[in-house]
Design a protein around this motif. Structure first.
Motif, short mmCIF file in Angstrom:
data_model
loop_
_atom_site.label_atom_id
_atom_site.label_comp_id
_atom_site.label_asym_id
_atom_site.label_seq_id
_atom_site.Cartn_x
_atom_site.Cartn_y
_atom_site.Cartn_z
N ASN A 46 4.94 -4.61 12.58
CA ASN A 46 4.36 -5.41 11.49
C ASN A 46 2.89 -5.07 11.30
O ASN A 46 2.42 -4.95 10.16
CB ASN A 46 4.51 -6.91 11.78
N GLU A 47 2.17 -4.90 12.39
CA GLU A 47 0.75 -4.56 12.31
C GLU A 47 0.56 -3.20 11.66
O GLU A 47 -0.34 -3.02 10.84
CB GLU A 47 0.14 -4.58 13.71
N ILE A 49 2.55 -1.79 9.50
CA ILE A 49 2.85 -1.93 8.07
C ILE A 49 1.66 -2.57 7.36
O ILE A 49 1.31 -2.17 6.25
CB ILE A 49 4.14 -2.75 7.87
N GLU A 50 1.03 -3.55 8.00
CA GLU A 50 -0.15 -4.20 7.41
C GLU A 50 -1.31 -3.21 7.25
O GLU A 50 -2.10 -3.31 6.33
CB GLU A 50 -0.61 -5.38 8.26
N GLN A 51 -1.41 -2.24 8.15
CA GLN A 51 -2.51 -1.27 8.12
C GLN A 51 -2.29 -0.15 7.11
O GLN A 51 -3.22 0.61 6.83
CB GLN A 51 -2.71 -0.65 9.50
N ALA A 53 -2.68 1.38 4.15
CA ALA A 53 -3.54 1.09 2.99
C ALA A 53 -2.95 1.62 1.69
O ALA A 53 -3.14 1.01 0.63
CB ALA A 53 -4.93 1.69 3.21
N GLU A 57 1.77 -3.31 -2.46
CA GLU A 57 1.96 -4.66 -1.89
C GLU A 57 3.43 -5.08 -1.92
O GLU A 57 3.92 -5.70 -0.97
CB GLU A 57 1.09 -5.68 -2.62
N ARG A 60 5.13 -3.39 0.93
CA ARG A 60 4.69 -3.98 2.19
C ARG A 60 5.44 -5.28 2.46
O ARG A 60 5.97 -5.50 3.55
CB ARG A 60 3.18 -4.24 2.13
N LYS A 61 5.53 -6.13 1.45
CA LYS A 61 6.23 -7.41 1.62
C LYS A 61 7.70 -7.20 1.93
O LYS A 61 8.28 -7.88 2.78
CB LYS A 61 6.07 -8.27 0.36
N LEU A 64 8.00 -5.91 5.54
CA LEU A 64 7.71 -6.98 6.50
C LEU A 64 8.87 -7.98 6.58
O LEU A 64 9.18 -8.49 7.66
CB LEU A 64 6.41 -7.69 6.14
N VAL A 96 0.55 5.83 9.28
CA VAL A 96 -0.54 5.05 9.89
C VAL A 96 -1.02 5.74 11.16
O VAL A 96 -2.23 5.85 11.40
CB VAL A 96 -0.08 3.60 10.19
#
Length: 122
Positions: A46-47, A49-51, A53, A57, A60-61, A64, A96
């Motif tokens: 999850n981290e 995926i959040e990173q 850039a 969006e 990403r959602k 997640l 990432v």
């Protein structure tokens, strides 16, 4: 003559005004919603995926929301959609990781340059 009040001497509980502080007491007594425990490996994904850039969006959602169900299933029992989600997650994590490695390499080069200057000054 004795005057009698027409009001009843005791009111039912539903009619009576609530005691002071009742709402505060009820809020304090209500259990706080706990976050579900997340597997540390999934938390790391999850981290990552959040990173990411450069990831839109909406993607990403979607990723997640899919991580737990896709990675939680044994690989030989995954549905084809779960297999596709795992492949997408793998691409994001690799991207990432590559960006982080670039940052580490850049910092290493910077430190190397400082070390050279330091030895020149000595």
């Amino acid at each position: 003559t004795v005057h009698r009040s027409r009001r009843p001497t005791s009111l039912p509980c539903e009619v009576m005004a609530p005691k002071r502080g009742t709402n505060l007491q009820a809020e304090a007594a209500s259990p706080v919603a706990k976050k579900p425990k997340v597997d540390p490996a999934i938390a790391g994904v999850n981290e990552a995926i959040e990173q990411a850039a450069d990831l839109p969006e909406s993607c990403r959602k979607m990723l997640l929301a899919s991580v737990t169900s896709a990675l939680g299933a044994p690989s030989d029992e995954r549905h084809e959609v779960q297999v596709a989600v795992v492949a997408m997650i793998g691409q994001v994590v690799e991207a990432v990781q590559a960006k982080l490695q670039e940052a580490v390499d850049a910092q290493g080069a910077s430190v190397g340059g400082v070390e050279v200057r330091r030895t020149d000054l000595q």
